[in-house]
Motif scaffolding. Structure first.
Motif, short mmCIF file in Angstrom:
data_model
loop_
_atom_site.label_atom_id
_atom_site.label_comp_id
_atom_site.label_asym_id
_atom_site.label_seq_id
_atom_site.Cartn_x
_atom_site.Cartn_y
_atom_site.Cartn_z
N ASN A 56 0.85 -1.19 0.00
CA ASN A 56 0.00 0.00 0.00
C ASN A 56 0.89 1.25 0.00
O ASN A 56 1.33 1.72 1.03
N ARG A 57 1.14 1.78 -1.19
CA ARG A 57 2.03 2.92 -1.32
C ARG A 57 1.66 3.70 -2.58
O ARG A 57 0.63 3.44 -3.20
N ALA A 58 2.51 4.63 -2.97
CA ALA A 58 2.14 5.57 -4.03
C ALA A 58 1.76 4.90 -5.34
O ALA A 58 0.89 5.37 -6.05
N THR A 59 2.40 3.81 -5.68
CA THR A 59 2.16 3.19 -6.99
C THR A 59 0.93 2.28 -7.02
O THR A 59 0.50 1.87 -8.08
N THR A 60 0.38 1.94 -5.85
CA THR A 60 -0.75 1.01 -5.83
C THR A 60 -1.94 1.56 -5.07
O THR A 60 -3.06 1.55 -5.57
N GLY A 61 -1.74 2.01 -3.86
CA GLY A 61 -2.81 2.65 -3.11
C GLY A 61 -3.75 1.72 -2.38
O GLY A 61 -4.37 2.12 -1.40
N ILE A 62 -3.90 0.48 -2.84
CA ILE A 62 -4.84 -0.43 -2.16
C ILE A 62 -4.13 -1.68 -1.63
O ILE A 62 -4.77 -2.58 -1.12
N GLY A 63 -2.83 -1.74 -1.78
CA GLY A 63 -2.10 -2.89 -1.27
C GLY A 63 -1.94 -3.99 -2.30
O GLY A 63 -2.62 -4.03 -3.32
N ALA A 64 -1.03 -4.91 -2.00
CA ALA A 64 -0.74 -6.01 -2.91
C ALA A 64 -1.83 -7.07 -2.85
O ALA A 64 -2.37 -7.38 -1.78
N SER A 65 -2.15 -7.66 -4.01
CA SER A 65 -3.26 -8.62 -4.10
C SER A 65 -2.80 -10.07 -4.10
O SER A 65 -3.61 -10.98 -4.27
N SER A 66 -1.50 -10.32 -3.94
CA SER A 66 -1.01 -11.70 -3.90
C SER A 66 -1.44 -12.38 -2.61
O SER A 66 -2.07 -11.77 -1.74
N ASN A 67 -1.06 -13.66 -2.46
CA ASN A 67 -1.60 -14.48 -1.38
C ASN A 67 -0.52 -15.00 -0.44
O ASN A 67 0.57 -15.36 -0.86
N PHE A 68 -0.86 -15.05 0.84
CA PHE A 68 -0.09 -15.84 1.79
C PHE A 68 -0.60 -17.28 1.73
O PHE A 68 -1.81 -17.53 1.77
N SER A 69 0.31 -18.22 1.64
CA SER A 69 -0.07 -19.63 1.70
C SER A 69 1.18 -20.44 1.98
O SER A 69 1.80 -21.00 1.07
N GLY A 70 1.56 -20.49 3.25
CA GLY A 70 2.78 -21.21 3.57
C GLY A 70 3.26 -20.88 4.97
O GLY A 70 2.50 -20.40 5.81
N THR A 71 4.54 -21.10 5.19
CA THR A 71 5.17 -20.84 6.47
C THR A 71 6.19 -19.72 6.29
O THR A 71 7.04 -19.78 5.40
N TYR A 72 6.09 -18.70 7.15
CA TYR A 72 6.89 -17.49 6.99
C TYR A 72 7.60 -17.18 8.30
O TYR A 72 6.98 -17.15 9.37
N GLN A 73 8.90 -16.97 8.19
CA GLN A 73 9.70 -16.59 9.35
C GLN A 73 10.05 -15.11 9.24
O GLN A 73 10.41 -14.63 8.17
N PHE A 74 9.95 -14.40 10.36
CA PHE A 74 10.28 -12.98 10.39
C PHE A 74 11.42 -12.78 11.38
O PHE A 74 11.30 -13.13 12.56
N ASP A 75 12.53 -12.23 10.88
CA ASP A 75 13.70 -11.99 11.72
C ASP A 75 14.55 -10.90 11.09
O ASP A 75 14.35 -10.53 9.92
N ASP A 76 15.50 -10.38 11.84
CA ASP A 76 16.29 -9.25 11.38
C ASP A 76 17.28 -9.61 10.28
O ASP A 76 17.85 -8.72 9.65
N ALA A 77 17.50 -10.90 10.04
CA ALA A 77 18.45 -11.32 9.01
C ALA A 77 17.75 -11.80 7.74
O ALA A 77 18.39 -12.34 6.84
N GLY A 78 16.43 -11.60 7.64
CA GLY A 78 15.68 -12.08 6.49
C GLY A 78 15.81 -11.19 5.27
O GLY A 78 16.57 -10.21 5.24
N THR A 79 15.04 -11.51 4.24
CA THR A 79 15.05 -10.72 3.01
C THR A 79 13.91 -9.71 3.04
O THR A 79 13.11 -9.65 3.97
N ASP A 80 13.81 -8.90 2.00
CA ASP A 80 12.85 -7.80 1.92
C ASP A 80 11.51 -8.34 1.42
O ASP A 80 11.36 -8.72 0.26
N LEU A 81 10.51 -8.35 2.30
CA LEU A 81 9.19 -8.88 1.94
C LEU A 81 8.52 -8.01 0.89
O LEU A 81 7.90 -8.52 -0.05
N TRP A 82 8.64 -6.71 0.99
CA TRP A 82 8.00 -5.82 0.03
C TRP A 82 8.58 -6.02 -1.37
O TRP A 82 7.85 -6.00 -2.36
N ALA A 83 9.88 -6.19 -1.46
CA ALA A 83 10.49 -6.43 -2.78
C ALA A 83 10.04 -7.76 -3.35
O ALA A 83 9.89 -7.91 -4.58
N THR A 84 9.79 -8.74 -2.49
CA THR A 84 9.35 -10.06 -2.94
C THR A 84 7.96 -10.02 -3.54
O THR A 84 7.67 -10.67 -4.55
N ILE A 85 7.05 -9.25 -2.92
CA ILE A 85 5.66 -9.25 -3.39
C ILE A 85 5.45 -8.38 -4.62
O ILE A 85 4.47 -8.56 -5.35
#
Length: 356
Positions: A93-122
């Motif tokens: 949800n930012r200037a280029t979209t405004g309504i957020g990403a429409s892709s799906n969560f379906s799996g197991t996700y780990q969140f930590d300080d050494a992970g990759t960029d989620l926004w770049a992935t979606i």
């Protein structure tokens, strides 16, 4: 509680690197469907016990489904609400979209300080695209547009260590809460599993700074004390009266209109210097003061832990503390003072204490 090694590669059955130490994992209770279009959301709780040293690092693993990732927000809060951090919120949800990403969560996700960029992935995913399972950094929230005005605030990489690092055992043992909410109608999802990992301060790898600096794909607004993605309107007023009177900060949220909510809090006295920065790395500005002395002292009211002030001795009387900034590029403010030369012709200098 399950004890296991916690290496650089992460928790949950991965191979640990040499020299790692034990970490405690806690399974979450209260799993289930995420209420649709309901900001109250679902609260997943973790009963944490057994810690005798301050927290060094926190990681979170979720089994998560949802058919519109831009609808969802997740916030982790320590016992008694001492510290909190947005894990992710309104992805895309930012200037280029405004309504957020429409892709799906379906799996197991780990969140930590050494992970990759989620926004770049979606970003490249289609409407029916699945966010790959894996390790991702926490990030700032996408900001809902107001009368067509949007910005690129969402997606800044943040820090579990900045928000929760240093929590004393009394603030660690107890019930942690992960709130996950769906704030837009129609699409739905659920939480099928949750595991909270906490590492105490005995880990040598953490102390030597093994987590890489993370930037993320976003823009930060200077003096944003509310997380709106825009600079807040801030007034600092001597409400105690006279020299050395107590000071009150008044902060009005910048919602691009004129009627943003105003909050106030006490911090400092009139003879202090008033500064701001993001010392806890959560993407929201922290109010702070610097008090002259030998040594001088920074006193910070972190946005992730506003009831627990942070005090850092640094500098000396005669310094100018209004030179704080992110000198090492890790999106956390570094302590800095400017010190003039003692005599004419002497070199002046900026003295910096890096966040790392």
């Amino acid at each position: 509680m399950k004890r296991q090694a916690w290496g650089y590669a992460g928790l949950f059955g991965l191979v640990a690197a040499a020299g790692t130490v034990e970490a405690a994992d806690f399974a979450g209770g209260g799993l289930g469907a995420i209420p649709d279009n309901n900001p109250t959301g679902i609260n997943i709780t973790f009963n944490v016990s057994g810690f005798t040293q301050p927290v060094a690092q926190v990681r979170l693993r979720l089994g998560l489904t949802h058919t519109y990732v831009g609808d969802v927000r997740a916030t982790l809060t320590s016992p008694s609400g001492t510290a909190r951090l947005v894990v992710f919120s309104r992805l895309g949800n930012r200037a280029t979209t405004g309504i957020g990403a429409s892709s799906n969560f379906s799996g197991t996700y780990q969140f930590d300080d050494a992970g990759t960029d989620l926004w770049a992935t979606i970003t490249p995913l289609s409407t029916d695209g699945i966010v790959p399972g894996g390790s991702y950094r926490p990030s700032t929230a996408g900001v809902t547009s107001v009368e067509g005005i949007r910005n690129d605030h969402g997606g800044c990489s943040t820090s579990f260590a900045g928000a929760f690092g240093g929590l004393a055992p009394a603030d660690t043992n107890g019930t942690w809460t992960l709130n996950i909410a769906d704030v837009v109608a129609s699409d739905q999802g659920s939480v099928t599993s949750a595991l909270l990992g906490i590492l105490d301060g005995s880990d040598a790898l953490y102390r030597s700074g093994f987590d890489p600096a993370a930037i993320g794909t976003c823009k930060l607004a200077w003096l944003d004390l509310t997380g709106s993605g825009r600079s807040s309107y801030v007034v600092v007023r001597n409400t105690g009266g006279g020299a050395g009177g107590a000071v009150t900060w008044f902060v009005q949220d910048n919602n691009s209109l004129t009627g943003g909510a105003t909050t106030s809090f006490g911090l400092g006295i009139s003879s202090d210097f008033f500064v701001t920065g993001d010392w806890d790395g959560d993407g929201i500005g922290d109010a702070a003061i610097w008090r002259p002395g030998n040594p001088g002292q920074f006193i910070i009211r972190p946005s992730s832990r506003p009831t627990r002030l942070i005090t850092q001795p640094f500098g000396q009387t005669g310094d100018d503390p209004r030179h704080d900034g992110d000198y090492d590029g890790d999106r956390r403010t570094d302590f800095a003072v400017y010190r003039a030369g003692a005599a004419s012709g002497d070199a002046s200098r900026t003295v910096i204490k890096l966040s790392g």
